[in-house]
Design a protein around this motif. Structure first.
Motif, PDB file in Angstrom:
ATOM      1  N   ALA A  87       0.962  -3.476   3.802  1.00 23.01           N
ATOM      2  CA  ALA A  87       1.320  -4.866   3.494  1.00 23.01           C
ATOM      3  C   ALA A  87       1.261  -5.102   1.990  1.00 23.01           C
ATOM      4  O   ALA A  87       2.123  -5.766   1.413  1.00 23.01           O
ATOM      5  N   ARG A  88       0.273  -4.492   1.323  1.00 27.54           N
ATOM      6  CA  ARG A  88       0.165  -4.678  -0.129  1.00 27.54           C
ATOM      7  C   ARG A  88       1.339  -4.019  -0.847  1.00 27.54           C
ATOM      8  O   ARG A  88       1.889  -4.582  -1.789  1.00 27.54           O
ATOM      9  N   LEU A  89       1.713  -2.834  -0.386  1.00 29.64           N
ATOM     10  CA  LEU A  89       2.826  -2.130  -1.046  1.00 29.64           C
ATOM     11  C   LEU A  89       4.130  -2.885  -0.842  1.00 29.64           C
ATOM     12  O   LEU A  89       4.899  -3.075  -1.784  1.00 29.64           O
ATOM     13  N   ALA A 109       4.642  -5.878  -0.431  1.00 27.93           N
ATOM     14  CA  ALA A 109       4.707  -7.136  -1.161  1.00 27.93           C
ATOM     15  C   ALA A 109       5.005  -6.915  -2.641  1.00 27.93           C
ATOM     16  O   ALA A 109       5.372  -7.853  -3.341  1.00 27.93           O
ATOM     17  N   THR A 110       4.813  -5.692  -3.122  1.00 22.94           N
ATOM     18  CA  THR A 110       4.809  -5.569  -4.584  1.00 22.94           C
ATOM     19  C   THR A 110       5.850  -4.666  -5.216  1.00 22.94           C
ATOM     20  O   THR A 110       6.236  -4.898  -6.341  1.00 22.94           O
ATOM     21  N   ARG A 111       6.269  -3.567  -4.590  1.00 23.26           N
ATOM     22  CA  ARG A 111       7.058  -2.663  -5.425  1.00 23.26           C
ATOM     23  C   ARG A 111       8.079  -1.807  -4.692  1.00 23.26           C
ATOM     24  O   ARG A 111       8.054  -1.685  -3.475  1.00 23.26           O
ATOM     25  N   GLU A 112       8.970  -1.215  -5.487  1.00 30.50           N
ATOM     26  CA  GLU A 112       9.915  -0.209  -5.006  1.00 30.50           C
ATOM     27  C   GLU A 112       9.108   1.016  -4.607  1.00 30.50           C
ATOM     28  O   GLU A 112       8.248   1.469  -5.375  1.00 30.50           O
ATOM     29  N   GLY A 167      -7.507   7.308  -3.115  1.00 29.66           N
ATOM     30  CA  GLY A 167      -7.225   6.424  -1.983  1.00 29.66           C
ATOM     31  C   GLY A 167      -5.751   6.491  -1.653  1.00 29.66           C
ATOM     32  O   GLY A 167      -4.953   6.946  -2.477  1.00 29.66           O
ATOM     33  N   ILE A 168      -5.389   6.061  -0.467  1.00 27.63           N
ATOM     34  CA  ILE A 168      -3.959   6.079  -0.114  1.00 27.63           C
ATOM     35  C   ILE A 168      -3.237   5.008  -0.934  1.00 27.63           C
ATOM     36  O   ILE A 168      -3.874   4.091  -1.472  1.00 27.63           O
ATOM     37  N   ASP A 169      -1.927   5.138  -1.026  1.00 27.89           N
ATOM     38  CA  ASP A 169      -1.135   4.176  -1.794  1.00 27.89           C
ATOM     39  C   ASP A 169      -1.361   2.764  -1.266  1.00 27.89           C
ATOM     40  O   ASP A 169      -1.326   2.542  -0.050  1.00 27.89           O
ATOM     41  N   GLY A 170      -1.596   1.834  -2.182  1.00 29.32           N
ATOM     42  CA  GLY A 170      -1.814   0.447  -1.795  1.00 29.32           C
ATOM     43  C   GLY A 170      -3.280   0.111  -1.574  1.00 29.32           C
ATOM     44  O   GLY A 170      -3.622  -1.030  -1.277  1.00 29.32           O
ATOM     45  N   ALA A 171      -4.173   1.110  -1.771  1.00 33.20           N
ATOM     46  CA  ALA A 171      -5.606   0.861  -1.549  1.00 33.20           C
ATOM     47  C   ALA A 171      -6.208  -0.007  -2.661  1.00 33.20           C
ATOM     48  O   ALA A 171      -7.255  -0.627  -2.459  1.00 33.20           O
ATOM     49  N   GLY A 172      -5.576  -0.027  -3.820  1.00 35.18           N
ATOM     50  CA  GLY A 172      -6.077  -0.865  -4.912  1.00 35.18           C
ATOM     51  C   GLY A 172      -6.652  -0.094  -6.093  1.00 35.18           C
ATOM     52  O   GLY A 172      -7.341  -0.669  -6.933  1.00 35.18           O
ATOM     53  N   LYS A 173      -6.345   1.204  -6.168  1.00 33.29           N
ATOM     54  CA  LYS A 173      -6.905   2.008  -7.273  1.00 33.29           C
ATOM     55  C   LYS A 173      -6.527   1.451  -8.640  1.00 33.29           C
ATOM     56  O   LYS A 173      -7.385   1.266  -9.487  1.00 33.29           O
ATOM     57  N   SER A 174      -5.241   1.223  -8.841  1.00 32.92           N
ATOM     58  CA  SER A 174      -4.782   0.805 -10.178  1.00 32.92           C
ATOM     59  C   SER A 174      -5.455  -0.493 -10.602  1.00 32.92           C
ATOM     60  O   SER A 174      -5.886  -0.637 -11.750  1.00 32.92           O
ATOM     61  N   THR A 175      -5.562  -1.414  -9.653  1.00 30.47           N
ATOM     62  CA  THR A 175      -6.206  -2.702  -9.922  1.00 30.47           C
ATOM     63  C   THR A 175      -7.632  -2.492 -10.429  1.00 30.47           C
ATOM     64  O   THR A 175      -8.054  -3.097 -11.416  1.00 30.47           O
ATOM     65  N   HIS A 176      -8.373  -1.606  -9.770  1.00 27.46           N
ATOM     66  CA  HIS A 176      -9.792  -1.474 -10.085  1.00 27.46           C
ATOM     67  C   HIS A 176     -10.074  -0.503 -11.216  1.00 27.46           C
ATOM     68  O   HIS A 176     -11.123  -0.593 -11.866  1.00 27.46           O
ATOM     69  N   ILE A 177      -9.161   0.406 -11.487  1.00 26.31           N
ATOM     70  CA  ILE A 177      -9.355   1.310 -12.620  1.00 26.31           C
ATOM     71  C   ILE A 177      -9.422   0.510 -13.911  1.00 26.31           C
ATOM     72  O   ILE A 177     -10.272   0.744 -14.760  1.00 26.31           O
ATOM     73  N   ASP A 207     -15.068   0.000   0.746  1.00 26.54           N
ATOM     74  CA  ASP A 207     -14.204  -0.648   1.744  1.00 26.54           C
ATOM     75  C   ASP A 207     -13.235  -1.558   0.986  1.00 26.54           C
ATOM     76  O   ASP A 207     -13.581  -2.658   0.574  1.00 26.54           O
ATOM     77  N   SER A 208     -12.014  -1.047   0.840  1.00 29.07           N
ATOM     78  CA  SER A 208     -11.053  -1.704  -0.022  1.00 29.07           C
ATOM     79  C   SER A 208     -10.258  -2.792   0.678  1.00 29.07           C
ATOM     80  O   SER A 208      -9.325  -3.346   0.111  1.00 29.07           O
ATOM     81  N   SER A 209     -10.662  -3.103   1.924  1.00 32.41           N
ATOM     82  CA  SER A 209     -10.017  -4.254   2.571  1.00 32.41           C
ATOM     83  C   SER A 209     -10.745  -5.544   2.164  1.00 32.41           C
ATOM     84  O   SER A 209     -10.291  -6.648   2.465  1.00 32.41           O
ATOM     85  N   GLN A 210     -11.858  -5.405   1.444  1.00 28.95           N
ATOM     86  CA  GLN A 210     -12.574  -6.584   0.947  1.00 28.95           C
ATOM     87  C   GLN A 210     -11.751  -7.258  -0.161  1.00 28.95           C
ATOM     88  O   GLN A 210     -10.782  -6.694  -0.679  1.00 28.95           O
ATOM     89  N   SER A 211     -12.226  -8.436  -0.575  1.00 37.69           N
ATOM     90  CA  SER A 211     -11.551  -9.130  -1.681  1.00 37.69           C
ATOM     91  C   SER A 211     -11.774  -8.360  -2.984  1.00 37.69           C
ATOM     92  O   SER A 211     -12.726  -7.576  -3.106  1.00 37.69           O
ATOM     93  N   ILE A 212     -10.903  -8.598  -3.949  1.00 37.14           N
ATOM     94  CA  ILE A 212     -11.048  -7.949  -5.261  1.00 37.14           C
ATOM     95  C   ILE A 212     -12.421  -8.283  -5.856  1.00 37.14           C
ATOM     96  O   ILE A 212     -13.104  -7.411  -6.395  1.00 37.14           O
ATOM     97  N   ASP A 213     -12.859  -9.525  -5.718  1.00 30.90           N
ATOM     98  CA  ASP A 213     -14.156  -9.913  -6.299  1.00 30.90           C
ATOM     99  C   ASP A 213     -15.314  -9.174  -5.636  1.00 30.90           C
ATOM    100  O   ASP A 213     -16.253  -8.738  -6.311  1.00 30.90           O
ATOM    101  N   ALA A 214     -15.257  -9.013  -4.309  1.00 29.92           N
ATOM    102  CA  ALA A 214     -16.337  -8.303  -3.607  1.00 29.92           C
ATOM    103  C   ALA A 214     -16.364  -6.835  -4.046  1.00 29.92           C
ATOM    104  O   ALA A 214     -17.444  -6.250  -4.222  1.00 29.92           O
ATOM    105  N   ILE A 215     -15.197  -6.264  -4.224  1.00 30.64           N
ATOM    106  CA  ILE A 215     -15.148  -4.862  -4.673  1.00 30.64           C
ATOM    107  C   ILE A 215     -15.712  -4.743  -6.088  1.00 30.64           C
ATOM    108  O   ILE A 215     -16.432  -3.789  -6.401  1.00 30.64           O
ATOM    109  N   ARG A 216     -15.424  -5.722  -6.915  1.00 28.94           N
ATOM    110  CA  ARG A 216     -15.946  -5.674  -8.293  1.00 28.94           C
ATOM    111  C   ARG A 216     -17.471  -5.668  -8.323  1.00 28.94           C
ATOM    112  O   ARG A 216     -18.068  -5.015  -9.176  1.00 28.94           O
TER     113      ARG A 216
END
Ligand SMILES: Nc1ncnc2c1ncn2[C@@H]1O[C@H](COP(=O)(O)OP(=O)(O)O)[C@@H](O)[C@H]1O
Ligand SMILES: Cc1cn([C@H]2C[C@H](O)[C@@H](COP(=O)(O)OP(=O)(O)O)O2)c(=O)[nH]c1=O
Length: 208
Positions: free
Chosen positions: A143-145, A147-150, A12-22, A184-193
């Motif tokens: 927006a996610r990127l 908000a979070t990092r260098e 996924g592109i940067d900020g899509a949420g891969k690290s979170t879900h891995i 669809d990674s624009s969903q909430s973290i819980d919906a993706i789970r």
């Protein structure tokens, strides 16, 4: 005889949420008792991590960049991925060759045939058993990127770059529907789970 492990990649592109879900998927798989190796690209080995530093932070010719990501991958496969799969462990990798098609190919415009050549050279026999593509609109990822990092050299790229990378990912997913699951990674973290629970359960059932 031990059966070969499964090779699962996250893209996924940067900020899509891969690290979170891995991390979430890794915990689900490990809880089932399967030996799991969680790794990433570029990187995954001591040499690969040194190459990662160069790839993410040094300006370089586009083809040098492509060669370095595949050099890192060659080492990763030899030192970590193949031995793990051969002993029956499962391997989850945060990115693999689809990222080279998306970023060096789509994003930077390197001819896809050159990436194909490198892929056929470096891993003619190896392809992920499953690739989970976290697909997200650019503005959400940005927006996610922010908000979070260098930001590294890739993350500082403009919208066009990520649009082309995202399109190349989607093109590859459409061409290989049996290998890809698109979330669809624009969903909430819980919906993706909830989606990931079903994907991992099916994988574990298939391996049982
Ligand atoms: N579905 C989501 N909804 C809201 N925020 C998310 C979601 N997925 C990830 N995030 C947040 O977005 C940021 C980037 O996520 P990360 O997993 O690091 O992305 P990636 O590894 O794909 O670059 C993190 O702060 C993370 O907590
Ligand atoms: C594996 C790979 C990664 N990349 C890029 C995409 C990412 O921007 C960057 C690092 O990936 P990633 O580990 O997803 O970054 P982070 O830890 O910041 O979430 O490397 C390529 O350009 N080509 C490749 O073949």
């Amino acid at each position: 005889m031990t059966s070969r492990g499964k090779f699962i990649t996250f893209e996924g592109i940067d900020g899509a949420g891969k690290s979170t879900h891995i991390r979430y998927c890794a915990d689900l798989i490990a809880a089932s008792g399967v030996e799991l190796v969680s790794t990433r690209e570029p990187g995954g080995t001591p040499l690969g991590e040194k190459l990662r530093e160069l790839i993410l932070h040094e300006a370089m010719h586009l083809e040098t960049e492509a060669l370095l990501v595949f050099a890192s991958r060659r080492e990763h496969i030899a030192q970590l991925i193949e031995p793990a799969l051969a002993r029956g462990a499962w391997v989850i990798s945060d990115r693999f060759t689809d990222a080279s098609f998306a970023y060096q190919g789509g994003g930077r415009g390197l001819e896809l045939v050159k990436i194909d050549t490198l892929a056929n050279w470096v891993h003619p026999e190896l392809s992920p058993d499953l690739t989970i593509l976290f697909d997200v609109p650019l503005d959400v990822a940005r927006a996610r990127l922010d908000a979070t990092r260098e930001l590294d050299r890739f993350e500082q790229e403009k919208a066009d770059f990520f649009l082309a990378a995202r399109n190349e990912y989607l093109r590859r997913a459409a061409a290989e529907p049996a290998r890809f699951r698109v979330i669809d990674s624009s969903q909430s973290i819980d919906a993706i789970r909830v989606e990931l629970d079903a994907i991992v359960a099916a994988l574990l059932a298939g391996a049982a």
